[in-house]
Design an enzyme around this catalytic site. Structure first.
Site, PDB file in Angstrom:
ATOM      1  CG  ASN A  68       8.607 -64.415  62.286  1.00  0.00           C
ATOM      2  OD1 ASN A  68       7.573 -63.958  61.827  1.00  0.00           O
ATOM      3  ND2 ASN A  68       8.798 -65.728  62.404  1.00  0.00           N
ATOM      4  CD  GLU A  78       6.253 -73.493  60.439  1.00  0.00           C
ATOM      5  OE1 GLU A  78       6.299 -74.551  59.765  1.00  0.00           O
ATOM      6  OE2 GLU A  78       6.698 -72.410  60.029  1.00  0.00           O
ATOM      7  NE  ARG A  79       9.204 -80.812  62.066  1.00  0.00           N
ATOM      8  CZ  ARG A  79      10.450 -81.204  61.860  1.00  0.00           C
ATOM      9  NH1 ARG A  79      11.249 -80.497  61.071  1.00  0.00           N
ATOM     10  NH2 ARG A  79      10.914 -82.300  62.432  1.00  0.00           N
ATOM     11  NE  ARG A  92       7.307 -66.748  57.398  1.00  0.00           N
ATOM     12  CZ  ARG A  92       8.405 -66.258  57.923  1.00  0.00           C
ATOM     13  NH1 ARG A  92       9.269 -65.609  57.174  1.00  0.00           N
ATOM     14  NH2 ARG A  92       8.635 -66.390  59.218  1.00  0.00           N
ATOM     15  CG  HIS A  93       2.963 -65.681  59.440  1.00  0.00           C
ATOM     16  ND1 HIS A  93       3.918 -64.917  60.081  1.00  0.00           N
ATOM     17  CD2 HIS A  93       3.351 -66.968  59.582  1.00  0.00           C
ATOM     18  CE1 HIS A  93       4.837 -65.701  60.598  1.00  0.00           C
ATOM     19  NE2 HIS A  93       4.521 -66.960  60.301  1.00  0.00           N
ATOM     20  CE1 TYR A 108      10.794 -77.297  63.528  1.00  0.00           C
ATOM     21  CE2 TYR A 108       8.984 -75.729  63.601  1.00  0.00           C
ATOM     22  CZ  TYR A 108      10.015 -76.330  62.916  1.00  0.00           C
ATOM     23  OH  TYR A 108      10.267 -75.957  61.611  1.00  0.00           O
TER      24      TYR A 108
END
Length: 215
Positions: free
Chosen positions: A17, A84-85, A10-11, A87
């Site tokens: 975040n 990433e997904r 993971r980044h 959204y």
């Protein structure tokens, strides 16, 4: 059949975040802590032998992969399928803002309705089921392109969640009870075309805590 190894990463941390703001496909760079984590990750993987280093094309993943690649004299290959997904209209908002603006869609998301749709924003959102298939297929495609090799794949919390569920055969509807940490090392092998989990959530190389991906 030769064994293919995937080190899925993971980044590093971003400012979003840290403040619990949903990123999705919005292209956010690492913050100073994320850059530190990427350097620590690179040092931890300096002794590995990689046949390829692959990254999502979003800069938070690409920056993390570049730190690893510098110590291996390899290019970073990018793949938007490792993003990433998406959204949709949720992207760029804090969780509290999403709940306030879109209460019904937020409730469906939090209840793990894997076929629920989100409001469109700049981009059309994916259901979790669509995202899961995209992410797992992308990882398996890179593994298939390097049979018997070892790959570093740098992606996002949601991609790592999908790989974990695929490897353990977890239903997509079940709550996520496992952590997905910034700059974590997660090891898989490919057996008979499927992901097999070897180790999860290695963060001993980080001197400070890493943020779990938002659930």
């Amino acid at each position: 059949m030769p064994t293919t190894r995937i080190i899925l990463i993971r980044h590093g941390e971003t400012a979003w975040n840290a403040e619990r703001r949903l990123q999705g496909h919005i292209d956010i760079a690492l913050n100073a802590e994320g850059e530190r984590q990427a350097d620590a990750l690179a040092s931890a993987l300096a002794g590995e032998r990689f046949d390829a280093i692959v990254s999502s094309d979003l800069q938070r993943a690409y920056q993390t992969a570049t730190a690893v690649a510098r110590l291996h004299d390899l290019p970073v290959e990018t793949d938007p399928s490792l993003r990433e997904r998406c959204y949709g209209g949720f992207e760029g908002l804090l969780y509290a803002e999403i709940e306030q603006r879109y209460p019904a869609e937020f409730a469906a998301w939090q209840s793990r309705d894997v076929d629920s749709t989100m409001p469109e924003g700049e981009r059309r959102a994916e259901t979790f089921r669509q995202f899961y298939r995209r992410a797992v297929d992308a990882i398996l495609a890179w593994a298939g392109a390097h049979p018997g090799g070892t790959l570093a794949v740098v992606a996002h919390g949601g991609v790592l969640e999908c790989a974990y569920r695929a490897a353990l055969g977890l239903s997509l509807e079940t709550p996520r009870t496992f952590k997905v940490m910034n700059a974590s090392i997660n090891r898989f092998t490919i057996k008979e075309g499927n992901l097999v989990l070897d180790s999860w959530g290695e963060v001993g190389h980080l001197r400070q805590g890493a943020l779990d991906e938002l659930p």
